[in-house]
Design a protein around this motif. Sequence first.
Motif, PDB file in Angstrom:
ATOM      1  N   HIS A   1       0.831  -1.197   0.000  1.00  0.00           N
ATOM      2  CA  HIS A   1       0.000   0.000   0.000  1.00  0.00           C
ATOM      3  C   HIS A   1       0.866   1.246   0.000  1.00  0.00           C
TER       4      HIS A   1
ATOM      5  N   GLU B   1       7.952   0.933   4.573  1.00  0.00           N
ATOM      6  CA  GLU B   1       7.447  -0.010   5.557  1.00  0.00           C
ATOM      7  C   GLU B   1       7.566  -1.408   4.948  1.00  0.00           C
TER       8      GLU B   1
ATOM      9  N   HIS C   1       4.200   7.176   3.411  1.00  0.00           N
ATOM     10  CA  HIS C   1       5.119   6.044   3.274  1.00  0.00           C
ATOM     11  C   HIS C   1       4.684   5.082   2.178  1.00  0.00           C
TER      12      HIS C   1
HETATM   13 ZN    ZN Z   1       1.471   1.340   6.139  1.00  0.00          ZN
END
Ligand code: ZN
Length: 280
Positions: A145, A266, A216
């Motif tokens: 994502h 991430e 992010h």
């Molecule tokens: Zn995330």
Amino acid sequence: MNQKIRVLVAKPGLDGHDRGALVVAQALRDEGMEVVYTGLRQTPAQIVNAAIQEDVDCIGLSCLSGAHNELFPEVVRLLREHGADDILVVGGGVIPQEDIPFLKSQGISEIFTPGTPTAVTADFIRNNVKRKRMSLVQPPKKIAHIGIAVSRIESALPFYTEQLGLPLLGTEVVESEQVRIAFLGIGESRLELLEPLGPDSPIARFLEKRGEGIHHIALDVDDIEERLTRLKENGVPLIHETPKTGAHGAQITFLHPKAAGGVLFELCQYPAAKGEHQSE
Ligand code: ZN
């Protein structure tokens, strides 16, 4: 589990001098590596067997007899035959410059001629072993994502749902991060709108400093613990040293933005993928 680098220092062939090899062995020990020394007059087969038994990352071959053009490639060939060609092979000793391109073409990664500072040899081994270890970890599978920081999900959402036509898959509160998340499906990935729940939320601090925008990028990985270990070994700056639980029960961790020119990455491992490689 910061694994020490293990090196086999070996003397193939018939020459009877090992002072140079012993100096290198000691220098690599001083650099923090574990070094096994085979002794003089080893055959390529003995060297390869010892390397596999000792589970080394690297073989350092030293040859003064002039037979390097036969002996070094034979070691690489036997490693391949035993399926152990992930072991790095480097060479040294009395080796004429004009033989070096041939030896490299045969799979010897580097040749260190007399007078090479041992720190150069050690750095080469360290960097290449780390790269090899990292290459054994599966690359990230996809973008899980993209996280977008917003002040209020309700204000931001209509652009995504009405103008882009993306489906809203749901919302979730992650208490540990003091954040509420709206998930929008886009192909096999998602956009996540991140709204702070309070002033202590990392998203609140981000909004204060940089305003709304991309926060992010999350990568979908299979082996988060292994990858973290490797990244740590390689000196990549991390925000978390161990994974924690995020949205959808995923194990997540953040690298420090310093690691990637200001981009916050991430790593995400979803429960279904844990401990197995998906065969889709
Ligand atoms: Zn995330």
